[in-house]
Scaffold this active site. Structure first.
Site, PDB file in Angstrom:
ATOM      1  CB  CYS A 156      -0.905   0.028   1.225  1.00 46.48           C
ATOM      2  SG  CYS A 156      -2.239  -1.125   1.083  1.00 46.48           S
TER       3      CYS A 156
HETATM    4  N1  CO8 Z   1     -20.714  -9.514   6.304  1.00 40.90           N
HETATM    5  C1  CO8 Z   1     -21.355  -9.501   7.500  1.00 40.90           C
HETATM    6  N2  CO8 Z   1     -20.708  -9.622   8.676  1.00 40.90           N
HETATM    7  C2  CO8 Z   1     -19.367  -9.766   8.639  1.00 40.90           C
HETATM    8  C3  CO8 Z   1     -18.635  -9.795   7.437  1.00 40.90           C
HETATM    9  C4  CO8 Z   1     -19.373  -9.662   6.238  1.00 40.90           C
HETATM   10  N3  CO8 Z   1     -18.763  -9.650   5.040  1.00 40.90           N
HETATM   11  N4  CO8 Z   1     -17.320  -9.932   7.716  1.00 40.90           N
HETATM   12  C5  CO8 Z   1     -17.243 -10.018   9.049  1.00 40.90           C
HETATM   13  N5  CO8 Z   1     -18.449  -9.924   9.617  1.00 40.90           N
HETATM   14  C6  CO8 Z   1     -18.813  -9.998  11.037  1.00 40.90           C
HETATM   15  C7  CO8 Z   1     -17.853 -10.864  11.807  1.00 40.90           C
HETATM   16  O1  CO8 Z   1     -18.262 -12.213  11.752  1.00 40.90           O
HETATM   17  C8  CO8 Z   1     -17.971 -10.289  13.201  1.00 40.90           C
HETATM   18  O2  CO8 Z   1     -19.101 -10.831  13.836  1.00 40.90           O
HETATM   19  P1  CO8 Z   1     -19.080 -11.174  15.416  1.00 40.90           P
HETATM   20  O3  CO8 Z   1     -18.858  -9.866  16.096  1.00 40.90           O
HETATM   21  O4  CO8 Z   1     -20.422 -11.763  15.628  1.00 40.90           O
HETATM   22  O5  CO8 Z   1     -17.926 -12.118  15.592  1.00 40.90           O
HETATM   23  C9  CO8 Z   1     -18.254  -8.808  12.974  1.00 40.90           C
HETATM   24  O6  CO8 Z   1     -18.711  -8.698  11.619  1.00 40.90           O
HETATM   25  C10 CO8 Z   1     -17.027  -7.922  13.131  1.00 40.90           C
HETATM   26  O7  CO8 Z   1     -15.931  -8.489  12.394  1.00 40.90           O
HETATM   27  P2  CO8 Z   1     -14.540  -7.803  12.326  1.00 40.90           P
HETATM   28  O8  CO8 Z   1     -14.058  -7.510  13.709  1.00 40.90           O
HETATM   29  O9  CO8 Z   1     -13.623  -8.579  11.426  1.00 40.90           O
HETATM   30  O10 CO8 Z   1     -14.931  -6.454  11.560  1.00 40.90           O
HETATM   31  P3  CO8 Z   1     -14.253  -5.059  11.636  1.00 40.90           P
HETATM   32  O11 CO8 Z   1     -15.193  -4.098  12.253  1.00 40.90           O
HETATM   33  O12 CO8 Z   1     -12.852  -5.091  12.175  1.00 40.90           O
HETATM   34  O13 CO8 Z   1     -14.107  -4.669  10.083  1.00 40.90           O
HETATM   35  C11 CO8 Z   1     -12.380  -4.637   8.400  1.00 40.90           C
HETATM   36  C12 CO8 Z   1     -13.322  -5.488   9.228  1.00 40.90           C
HETATM   37  C13 CO8 Z   1     -13.213  -3.740   7.504  1.00 40.90           C
HETATM   38  C14 CO8 Z   1     -11.492  -5.530   7.574  1.00 40.90           C
HETATM   39  C15 CO8 Z   1     -11.510  -3.740   9.326  1.00 40.90           C
HETATM   40  O14 CO8 Z   1     -10.936  -4.509  10.366  1.00 40.90           O
HETATM   41  C16 CO8 Z   1     -10.399  -3.015   8.614  1.00 40.90           C
HETATM   42  O15 CO8 Z   1     -10.617  -2.293   7.664  1.00 40.90           O
HETATM   43  N6  CO8 Z   1      -9.171  -3.151   9.105  1.00 40.90           N
HETATM   44  C17 CO8 Z   1      -8.017  -2.484   8.491  1.00 40.90           C
HETATM   45  C18 CO8 Z   1      -7.632  -3.231   7.313  1.00 40.90           C
HETATM   46  C19 CO8 Z   1      -6.545  -2.580   6.521  1.00 40.90           C
HETATM   47  O16 CO8 Z   1      -6.306  -1.393   6.535  1.00 40.90           O
HETATM   48  N7  CO8 Z   1      -5.887  -3.371   5.797  1.00 40.90           N
HETATM   49  C20 CO8 Z   1      -4.904  -2.912   4.937  1.00 40.90           C
HETATM   50  C21 CO8 Z   1      -4.755  -3.968   3.939  1.00 40.90           C
HETATM   51  S1  CO8 Z   1      -4.388  -3.363   2.424  1.00 40.90           S
HETATM   52  C22 CO8 Z   1      -2.721  -3.415   2.096  1.00 40.90           C
HETATM   53  O17 CO8 Z   1      -1.880  -3.294   2.900  1.00 40.90           O
HETATM   54  C23 CO8 Z   1      -2.343  -3.659   0.687  1.00 40.90           C
HETATM   55  C24 CO8 Z   1      -2.070  -5.087   0.478  1.00 40.90           C
HETATM   56  C25 CO8 Z   1      -1.723  -5.301  -0.951  1.00 40.90           C
HETATM   57  C26 CO8 Z   1      -2.925  -5.317  -1.864  1.00 40.90           C
HETATM   58  C27 CO8 Z   1      -3.377  -6.699  -2.169  1.00 40.90           C
HETATM   59  C28 CO8 Z   1      -4.443  -6.720  -3.221  1.00 40.90           C
HETATM   60  C29 CO8 Z   1      -5.463  -7.854  -3.069  1.00 40.90           C
END
Ligand code: CO8
Length: 374
Positions: A156
């Site tokens: 990123c």
């Molecule tokens: N639909 C419905 N519910 C869901 C879903 C879904 N799709 N996914 C998860 N849930 C549920 C979970 O089961 C969980 O339920 P429960 O509380 O009952 O266990 C609840 O939602 C909460 O889950 P999470 O804690 O996982 O959800 P978050 O609030 O943390 O949100 C995110 C998830 C959006 C992923 C968030 O954590 C986030 O954005 N984190 C930062 C990520 C980030 O910045 N990553 C950077 C990566 S990018 C990068 O570096 C580049 C890489 C190279 C590129 C590669 C290309 C492919």
């Protein structure tokens, strides 16, 4: 030391948009079929049922509403759930080079430059479609640029790391004008069957022209006041795809050969790391965060950006102070902050202070402090 400016930027936006509703519909169709096909094993307790995705969750957790992609039909087909891109012959431009040329031409126009002015091309992105010849050398050839080019990957933070690389080359005098392009086909390395991450990424390409102040003829260029880069090893965002995959018994089919992350850990660890980096960098440059007119932050997650904005400014950011584009583009890895900068910087006035900031896998983070010129 010579002053260096960003004199133009450009964005290539892919032809297809996929809404959360379309993506979720495909995912849930796949889940229902998967659970039906495995009903007996699930009933015996030998397999876990898959759980459906939800469009409202995606907007709430990330701020993402849609994403652009280079191929839509494969992604929204529950039997495929991956982009389907034609294998091009070696005599055709590669897809990353083609996207790069489009974005580069837009940036050249804004910078008031032609290909003849450029003497170095940096292709900086998360996923390169081949190891060699470098995509940068192909872009150089397609645009008719003399000089040299090379590819670089810092996930990123590829674009901000490329900006510092170009900044150093321009200040040392080894080059006169640099083209940076960030072609990102993130859909190619996204597991559309993974509920936790199937909504995260989109495709795009951005381009940046940098030169020394004395050669700049573009109106409203941005002087670079300083850059700062940081890396800290983490397994929380990882992709094990690579040239040694064919040498392992699992081959390239294993799940970890696509993007995997511990999203919550990333969120918790990266927000303080980036906020601290910005505050320390600004203090060292003798600049006050209160004077920032705009921040163009990495576009991974709206809630993450809100946290960083609050930490840096010491208050809730006003609307427009840190524009997001992720609602339309999703996370486009290295290109995200550059799309925001390209689309939301022309309205600022001479003397206004801004910050481009990237963060992501590695971990990696990159700051570029800029001031608007006349
Ligand atoms: N639909 C419905 N519910 C869901 C879903 C879904 N799709 N996914 C998860 N849930 C549920 C979970 O089961 C969980 O339920 P429960 O509380 O009952 O266990 C609840 O939602 C909460 O889950 P999470 O804690 O996982 O959800 P978050 O609030 O943390 O949100 C995110 C998830 C959006 C992923 C968030 O954590 C986030 O954005 N984190 C930062 C990520 C980030 O910045 N990553 C950077 C990566 S990018 C990068 O570096 C580049 C890489 C190279 C590129 C590669 C290309 C492919």
């Amino acid at each position: 030391m010579a002053k260096v400016v960003i004199s133009g930027t450009g964005v290539f936006t892919p032809p297809y948009s996929v809404s959360n509703a379309e993506l979720v519909e495909t995912f849930n169709t796949y889940v229902r079929k998967h659970n039906e096909d495995n009903a007996d094993a699930i009933a015996r307790g030998e397999a876990e049922p898959m759980v459906e995705s939800n469009a409202d969750f995606i907007v709430k957790a990330s701020g993402i509403e849609a994403r652009y992609v280079m191929n839509k039909s494969g992604i929204v087909d529950p039997d495929i759930m991956a982009p389907r891109l034609r294998q091009r012959s070696n005599d055709e431009p590669s897809i990353l080079a083609e996207m790069s040329v489009d974005a580069a031409q837009k940036a050249l126009k804004r910078a008031n430059k032609t290909a003849a002015d450029i003497d170095a091309v940096l292709v900086a992105c998360s996923n390169l479609e081949r190891p060699y010849p470098a995509i940068a050398v192909e872009v150089q050839e397609l645009l008719g640029i003399e000089g040299f080019g090379f590819d670089m990957n810092v996930a990123c933070s590829s674009a901000t790391f490329a900006i510092q690389t170009a900044y150093d080359m321009l200040r040392s005098g080894s080059v006169d004008c640099v083209l940076i392009v960030d072609p990102e086909i993130c859909s190619g390395h996204l597991n559309f069957r993974d509920r936790d991450s199937h909504f995260i990424f989109g495709d795009v390409c951005t381009a940046i022209i940098m030169e020394r102040e004395e050669t700049c003829t573009a109106k409203g260029a941005w002087e670079i006041l300083g850059t700062r880069l940081l890396t800290k090893f983490s397994n929380n965002i990882r992709n094990n795809f690579g040239f040694l995959n064919r040498a392992t018994p699992e081959g390239i089919g294993a799940k970890d050969k696509l993007f995997v992350q511990e999203g919550r850990k990333v969120f918790k660890e990266v927000v303080p790391m980036v906020s601290q980096l910005i505050l320390e960098h600004m203090a060292d440059e003798g600049l006050d965060p209160k004077d920032l007119k705009r921040m163009w932050l990495h576009q991974a997650n709206k809630n993450m950006n809100d946290f960083i904005g609050r930490k840096v400014l010491g208050r809730d950011p006003e609307p427009g102070e840190q524009p997001n584009i992720l609602q339309e583009y999703a996370n486009t890895s290295s290109a995200g902050s550059i799309i925001a900068f390209s689309k939301f910087s022309e309205d600022l006035k001479e003397g206004d202070l801004g910050l481009i900031c990237s963060f992501g896998a590695g971990y990696s983070a990159g700051n570029v402090l800029v001031r608007k010129r006349a």
